[in-house]
Scaffold this motif. Sequence first.
Motif, PDB file in Angstrom:
ATOM      1  N   THR A  78     -25.985  -8.025  14.625  1.00  0.00           N
ATOM      2  CA  THR A  78     -26.895  -7.604  13.556  1.00  0.00           C
ATOM      3  C   THR A  78     -26.519  -8.248  12.229  1.00  0.00           C
ATOM      4  O   THR A  78     -27.303  -8.279  11.302  1.00  0.00           O
ATOM      5  CB  THR A  78     -26.848  -6.073  13.367  1.00  0.00           C
ATOM      6  OG1 THR A  78     -25.494  -5.699  13.126  1.00  0.00           O
ATOM      7  CG2 THR A  78     -27.375  -5.348  14.577  1.00  0.00           C
ATOM      8  N   VAL A  79     -25.299  -8.750  12.138  1.00  0.00           N
ATOM      9  CA  VAL A  79     -24.853  -9.326  10.871  1.00  0.00           C
ATOM     10  C   VAL A  79     -25.145 -10.819  10.822  1.00  0.00           C
ATOM     11  O   VAL A  79     -25.636 -11.351   9.828  1.00  0.00           O
ATOM     12  CB  VAL A  79     -23.341  -9.093  10.677  1.00  0.00           C
ATOM     13  CG1 VAL A  79     -22.884  -9.734   9.384  1.00  0.00           C
ATOM     14  CG2 VAL A  79     -23.026  -7.615  10.654  1.00  0.00           C
TER      15      VAL A  79
ATOM     16  N   ARG B 150     -30.409  -2.288   4.834  1.00  0.00           N
ATOM     17  CA  ARG B 150     -30.986  -3.624   4.636  1.00  0.00           C
ATOM     18  C   ARG B 150     -32.322  -3.553   3.926  1.00  0.00           C
ATOM     19  O   ARG B 150     -32.679  -4.443   3.154  1.00  0.00           O
ATOM     20  CB  ARG B 150     -31.100  -4.338   5.985  1.00  0.00           C
ATOM     21  CG  ARG B 150     -29.735  -4.707   6.539  1.00  0.00           C
ATOM     22  CD  ARG B 150     -29.786  -5.150   7.963  1.00  0.00           C
ATOM     23  NE  ARG B 150     -30.478  -6.435   8.083  1.00  0.00           N
ATOM     24  CZ  ARG B 150     -30.199  -7.335   9.026  1.00  0.00           C
ATOM     25  NH1 ARG B 150     -29.252  -7.082   9.905  1.00  0.00           N
ATOM     26  NH2 ARG B 150     -30.860  -8.459   9.077  1.00  0.00           N
TER      27      ARG B 150
ATOM     28  N   PHE C  86     -23.772 -17.716   4.220  1.00  0.00           N
ATOM     29  CA  PHE C  86     -23.662 -19.157   3.963  1.00  0.00           C
ATOM     30  C   PHE C  86     -24.290 -19.539   2.624  1.00  0.00           C
ATOM     31  O   PHE C  86     -23.804 -20.422   1.923  1.00  0.00           O
ATOM     32  CB  PHE C  86     -24.316 -19.942   5.090  1.00  0.00           C
ATOM     33  CG  PHE C  86     -23.493 -19.929   6.351  1.00  0.00           C
ATOM     34  CD1 PHE C  86     -22.159 -20.294   6.330  1.00  0.00           C
ATOM     35  CD2 PHE C  86     -24.063 -19.540   7.552  1.00  0.00           C
ATOM     36  CE1 PHE C  86     -21.399 -20.281   7.486  1.00  0.00           C
ATOM     37  CE2 PHE C  86     -23.312 -19.523   8.713  1.00  0.00           C
ATOM     38  CZ  PHE C  86     -21.980 -19.896   8.684  1.00  0.00           C
TER      39      PHE C  86
ATOM     40  N   HIS D 212     -25.413  -4.027   4.662  1.00  0.00           N
ATOM     41  CA  HIS D 212     -25.494  -5.260   5.436  1.00  0.00           C
ATOM     42  C   HIS D 212     -25.762  -5.004   6.911  1.00  0.00           C
ATOM     43  O   HIS D 212     -26.006  -5.923   7.677  1.00  0.00           O
ATOM     44  CB  HIS D 212     -24.198  -6.071   5.302  1.00  0.00           C
ATOM     45  CG  HIS D 212     -24.184  -6.950   4.091  1.00  0.00           C
ATOM     46  ND1 HIS D 212     -23.049  -7.577   3.622  1.00  0.00           N
ATOM     47  CD2 HIS D 212     -25.166  -7.306   3.235  1.00  0.00           C
ATOM     48  CE1 HIS D 212     -23.333  -8.278   2.545  1.00  0.00           C
ATOM     49  NE2 HIS D 212     -24.611  -8.125   2.281  1.00  0.00           N
ATOM     50  N   VAL D 213     -25.681  -3.731   7.332  1.00  0.00           N
ATOM     51  CA  VAL D 213     -25.742  -3.444   8.760  1.00  0.00           C
ATOM     52  C   VAL D 213     -26.889  -2.516   9.149  1.00  0.00           C
ATOM     53  O   VAL D 213     -27.711  -2.850   9.982  1.00  0.00           O
ATOM     54  CB  VAL D 213     -24.386  -2.854   9.238  1.00  0.00           C
ATOM     55  CG1 VAL D 213     -24.456  -2.515  10.715  1.00  0.00           C
ATOM     56  CG2 VAL D 213     -23.260  -3.844   8.963  1.00  0.00           C
TER      57      VAL D 213
ATOM     58  N   VAL E 269     -43.714 -18.613  -6.346  1.00  0.00           N
ATOM     59  CA  VAL E 269     -43.370 -17.816  -7.529  1.00  0.00           C
ATOM     60  C   VAL E 269     -44.034 -18.395  -8.777  1.00  0.00           C
ATOM     61  O   VAL E 269     -44.619 -17.662  -9.587  1.00  0.00           O
ATOM     62  CB  VAL E 269     -41.829 -17.745  -7.701  1.00  0.00           C
ATOM     63  CG1 VAL E 269     -41.468 -17.177  -9.066  1.00  0.00           C
ATOM     64  CG2 VAL E 269     -41.215 -16.892  -6.599  1.00  0.00           C
TER      65      VAL E 269
ATOM     66  N   MET F  85     -22.104  -5.309  17.211  1.00  0.00           N
ATOM     67  CA  MET F  85     -22.268  -5.137  15.778  1.00  0.00           C
ATOM     68  C   MET F  85     -22.504  -6.482  15.075  1.00  0.00           C
ATOM     69  O   MET F  85     -23.357  -6.612  14.207  1.00  0.00           O
ATOM     70  CB  MET F  85     -21.007  -4.469  15.220  1.00  0.00           C
ATOM     71  CG  MET F  85     -21.073  -4.257  13.716  1.00  0.00           C
ATOM     72  SD  MET F  85     -19.428  -3.982  13.056  1.00  0.00           S
ATOM     73  CE  MET F  85     -19.660  -4.354  11.346  1.00  0.00           C
TER      74      MET F  85
ATOM     75  N   GLU G  19     -37.151 -10.132  -8.246  1.00  0.00           N
ATOM     76  CA  GLU G  19     -38.198 -11.161  -8.318  1.00  0.00           C
ATOM     77  C   GLU G  19     -39.315 -10.714  -9.266  1.00  0.00           C
ATOM     78  O   GLU G  19     -39.778 -11.477 -10.122  1.00  0.00           O
ATOM     79  CB  GLU G  19     -38.786 -11.424  -6.934  1.00  0.00           C
ATOM     80  CG  GLU G  19     -37.776 -11.878  -5.885  1.00  0.00           C
ATOM     81  CD  GLU G  19     -37.509 -13.378  -5.931  1.00  0.00           C
ATOM     82  OE1 GLU G  19     -38.304 -14.112  -6.552  1.00  0.00           O
ATOM     83  OE2 GLU G  19     -36.495 -13.813  -5.354  1.00  0.00           O
TER      84      GLU G  19
ATOM     85  N   ILE H 245     -31.115 -20.046   9.264  1.00  0.00           N
ATOM     86  CA  ILE H 245     -30.263 -20.440   8.149  1.00  0.00           C
ATOM     87  C   ILE H 245     -30.781 -21.739   7.505  1.00  0.00           C
ATOM     88  O   ILE H 245     -30.275 -22.184   6.498  1.00  0.00           O
ATOM     89  CB  ILE H 245     -28.792 -20.580   8.619  1.00  0.00           C
ATOM     90  CG1 ILE H 245     -28.328 -19.245   9.184  1.00  0.00           C
ATOM     91  CG2 ILE H 245     -27.856 -20.938   7.474  1.00  0.00           C
ATOM     92  CD1 ILE H 245     -26.961 -19.297   9.801  1.00  0.00           C
TER      93      ILE H 245
END
Lengths: 55, 235
Positions: free
Chosen positions: A4-5, B85, B147, B79-80, A32, A1, B96, A12
């Motif tokens: 997927t998170v 999602r 994060f 979130h899963v 933009v 699980m 946006e 990142i």
Amino acid sequence: MFSTVLLPLSEIGGGIYLGWGRFLIQFGNLIVIVVMLALFALALVLPFPGTKRPK
Amino acid sequence: MTTRESDREPQGDASDSSWTMWARRWVLKHLPPEKLLPDGQPSYVASWIYVFGMGAIASLIYVVASGLVLSLNGPAWYHVSSLGRFVNSSHLWSVELFFMTMVVHLWGKYWMAAWRGGRVLTWITGVISFAVSIVAAFTGYLLQTNFDSQWIAFQAKDALNAVGIGAWFNVANLGQVFMWHIVLLPLAVAAIVALHVLLVRMHGVVPPLEVAASDAQLRADSPAGTDTTIGGGAR
Ligand code: HEM
């Protein structure tokens, strides 16, 4: 699980940055701003459908 | 036994001074049905630049609808699961679109000086809706619980503490941020946008700068002397 998170570390990262001299901008933000300027310009020049422009 | 006539008749004096009658008169004077739901617009409104306000409303409707789906299903879904999602992402992209259409709208109104002719409040409600929308988006970014949101909260707390509101608007308190994002701020945005659009209807669409002084459609709307057109009609 959790797989997927949690994103892989490579996703990142802070994104792509473009710079000219002292000027620095993130690529997404640049897109933009350019899209908004394009929409504004097009809204002024494109003819509005269903209306005849007086000459 | 017969009822006396006077018992059944509405009290003439009382109805004149009641708040319902006062409100009815006020609404009918400032927002009669033909202004609230007009059957047409002046010819100069036939331009794409006038579409962006409605574009912002359309985006906002999708933002709120997708937000409702997200809040009813909860983070364990959005979130899963892949559908969760997807809805989460479409919520972000509609935001946006909302901001892009709003900013083009703002530019348009700025360059046509759309605050002319007593439309100051329309402009100001626009400014407030922009500001409140930014706070709403900010709380949304905090809800990502990744994060990014941790970084944003960490940076923001210093600013909020510096202006002295950190104790009430605490970005480290996720439950509080959640309530701001899904209840208080959406209600605030909706209320201010509703007021904004009612004001547009009350005043009618501002004529372009070139024709401001001669436009009959505007003159008919505003009582003599209230037109604060730049140049005072001398143009
Ligand atoms: C939540 C975002 C907003 C929404 C949904 C919205 C919606 C609208 C709509 C539907 C109209 C009438 C149609 C049009 O001219 O586009 C309008 C007019 C107007 N808006 Fe906005 N708006 C928003 C933000 C703003 C902002 C940020 C400003 C400027 C600071 C602004 C200033 C104005 C003005 C001055 C008018 C009147 C134009 C006239 O009388 O001709 N609005 N808005």
